[in-house]
Design an enzyme around this catalytic site. Structure first.
Site: not given
Ligand SMILES: Cc1ncc(COP(=O)(O)O)c(C=O)c1O
Lengths: 266, 407
Positions: A61, A50
């Site tokens: 995040d 990924e």
């Protein structure tokens, strides 16, 4: 390119283990080294890569990946650069399926159709866009499908059954289940309820990979027992940052080998 | 007419969008929370008892209705009949409190026990901390580290009011980064936390809800101008950061084709300098903080889709996004958007102080700075209402530095 991704999960299942999905931020610590890191991670036994596209405003995040994205942007990484990096990895003979991970604005500014065409040509198998929930996904999934690139949907602990049921129409190569409410890397992974995973698997018709907070081979072993795939991100990103750039591919590959070894179910 | 009836006449977004703009571009984790908020808002919006509670607080706590003041000396100066909608006279000194009262009442109805907010100039942070104190709810405010320095007085105000202020060190260390951090908090604590967004930005239903809550500005102004001048205005002028005071002033006049809408963005050091916050004037369509709208974003290969740095002397306009309804108004031509520089805003602040004895916020001063251009369109007998969004106390250090009175 659902087939390659599905094959990665099928293979792992045949070998009685979960597939290992390794997240890395493109461009961290610099574009060239990050290509070497991905190559090393593929060789070390990751089943799926990924690859994160750095974004100036990564609101989903946690600190580790935020900082990785900041480092990458300072080093000159970009969406066109990430696509070119995948093309370079394919030239080097890396066959591991690659999921491009990112936020929507860079893809939108490139133009969904242009992005889809370039992603397919580079050898990107699927795209995971954090800020495109299923309700908004069509505007990108449509063009991607035209070029044979699939989308990976996210399911959260808060996702309701009706939302999960809507995933069936996507025929996704796998579904990414976020094991906890929060940002990436914030807490240790909470145990997931196998019944919840079974429900997601049945409703979506796709294998389920679990991520968020899975850091060590021990964590990976516990999750491998109940899921189809295990996503490790922050721990690898922290490894990148834990020394000089030249040593980064070997440092990260070492952890990936340990994680891969821990996948086999007893 | 009751408030619920007035609100019912305002435009509802269609499937979460104003034209092609808006939507819900957020992480899956937040989708159920946003759906819950939308449902709660739909119910409250139609509920007379919700508005009774909000209106009572606006009257007895905020001090509404705010005055519509005929600024005669300023009118003579700019060459049209200018009325000031005095949001600066609200408790806490800006329009931000209107929205905070409405959302806090909603949060209480939803049983949410904790308030979080982002802030730029600190006005929204102060207003949120204020309602949190009033309602006895814990409150955490995210503020860019650069703004913490620029607006230190407001940081102290928030702390005095019992809020925790988190300086945000990531990115450009301004409002957009504060919003990222607030979103991260919300994702983590979504079950008990109410995210009180301070402008008409963010995912649906925020742009709709915040505009409805700020529409008290335009709903009052409409009654007041009919009362005082006996007619509708020719133009409405307001500064645009995220766009909440402008949307609140404009929305109740949407169906009056004769009323021009003029939004004034921050041109910073000049749009051509690249250091500005003229999102509608010089940006392009993109996706930021949950909605599709105009954004300041790079388009070259090296930085494609990265959000650009915004710049303005006023922290409250220093934002690279803008509310989706403004994007729709721009595209349809219902509103026009102009921009004024830091220097022009400063000169306008001085002009308003000298002609009317009113010290406005630097954000607000951008609207005042556009008055001569608007006056030249509506003419001497034309009537203009300016949204006087906030008072200038918070900006005195910045202004004094610019005037050379402070280092
Ligand atoms: C006095 C004042 N006016 C205007 C603004 C800009 O916000 P908006 O465009 O949402 O009205 C702010 C934001 O902090 C403000 O404090």
């Amino acid at each position: 390119m659902t087939a390659q991704l599905r094959a990665a999960f099928d293979n792992a299942a045949k070998e009685n283990r979960a597939a290992l999905v390794a997240y890395l931020t493109f461009g961290d610590p610099d574009p060239k080294t990050s290509i070497d890191i991905v190559e090393a991670v593929a060789q070390a036994g990751a089943d799926v890569i990924e690859l994160g596209v750095p974004f100036s405003d990564p609101s989903a995040d946690g600190p580790s990946i935020q900082r990785a994205m900041e480092r990458a942007l300072i080093a000159g990484a970009s969406l066109p650069g990430a696509i070119a990096a995948v093309a370079e990895l394919r030239r080097r003979g890396v066959k591991t399926p690659i999921v491009l991970f990112g936020y929507y604005n860079p893809m939108f500014v490139m133009g969904p159709a242009t992005f889809a065409e370039r992603a397919a040509r580079a050898g990107i198998d699927a795209v995971l866009t954090v800020d495109l929930p299923i309700d908004e996904l069509d505007e990108l999934a449509g063009p991607l499908a035209t070029y044979g690139v699939s989308v990976i949907p996210l399911v959260a602990p808060t996702s309701t059954p009706d939302r999960i049921a809507r995933l069936a129409g996507l025929h996704a190569p796998f579904v990414y289940y976020i094991s906890l409410t929060g940002v990436t890397g914030s807490r240790a992974a909470a145990p997931v309820d196998p019944a919840r995973l079974a429900q997601i698997r049945t409703a979506s018709g796709s294998p389920v990979a679990v991520g968020f907070g899975i850091r060590t081979p021990d964590d990976a072993r516990r999750f491998s027992a109940v899921t189809d795939g295990v996503v490790v991100g922050t721990a690898l990103v922290d490894r990148v940052a834990a020394g000089d750039a030249a040593g980064a591919p070997a440092r990260v590959a070492e952890l990936v080998r340990a994680l891969a070894a821990a996948m086999t179910r007893s | 007419m009751s408030t619920a009836d007035e609100i019912a006449k305002l435009i509802e977004p269609t499937r979460g969008r104003f034209g092609e703009f808006g939507g819900q571009y957020v992480a899956e984790t937040l989708m159920p929370a946003i759906a819950q908020l939308e449902t709660a808002w739909r119910v409250a919006r139609d509920d007379a008892s919700y508005w009774a509670e909000v209106d009572d607080l606006l009257k007895n706590y905020v001090g509404r209705p705010s005055l519509l003041y005929h600024a005669r000396r300023l009118s003579a100066e700019v060459g049209a009949d200018v009325y000031l909608k005095r949001e600066d006279l609200n408790h806490t000194g800006a329009h931000k409190i209107n929205n905070c009262i409405g959302q806090a009442v909603l949060a209480r109805r939803m049983g949410k026990r904790r308030l979080i907010a982002e802030t730029g100039a600190g006005q929204h942070g102060v207003a949120t901390a204020t309602v949190a104190a009033l309602f006895g709810l814990p409150c955490e405010i995210y503020m860019g580290a650069e703004d913490v320095v620029r607006q230190s007085l407001n940081v102290e105000r928030m702390k005095l009011l019992g809020a925790t202020v988190h300086p945000v060190e990531s990115g450009t260390r301004t409002l957009k980064d504060a919003m990222n951090e607030a979103l991260r908090d919300w994702v983590t604590n979504v079950s008990d936390t109410f995210y009180l967004i301070g402008s008409v930005a963010g995912p649906h239903p925020y742009p709709w809800m915040v505009r409805d809550l700020q529409s008290v500005i335009g709903r009052e102004a409409r009654r007041q101008i009919l009362d005082i001048a006996g007619r509708l205005p020719d133009a409405l002028v307001a500064c645009v950061g995220g766009g909440s005071n402008a949307a609140g002033l404009f929305a109740p006049f949407v169906d009056e084709a004769s009323v021009r809408f003029v939004g004034v963005e921050a041109a910073g050091e000049g749009v051509e300098s690249g250091r500005h916050a003229a999102t509608l004037g010089a940006g392009r369509i993109g996706v930021l903080h949950g909605s599709k709208s105009y954004v300041l974003t790079h388009e070259d290969d090296e930085r494609m889709g990265q959000i650009a740095h915004a710049h303005s002397i006023s922290a409250g306009l220093d934002y690279p996004g803008v509310g989706p309804e403004h994007a729709a108004w721009k595209v349809s031509g219902r509103a026009v958007y102009v921009a004024r520089t830091d220097d022009q805003a400063l000169a306008a602040l001085e002009l308003l102080a000298r002609t009317e004895g009113i010290l406005c916020a630097l954000e607000t001063a951008h609207a005042v700075a556009a008055l001569d251009e608007v006056a030249s369109i509506v003419g001497k007998s034309g009537v203009i209402i300016v949204g006087l969004s906030g008072r200038g106390d918070k900006d005195m250090v910045t202004v004094a530095q610019r005037r050379g009175a402070l280092p």
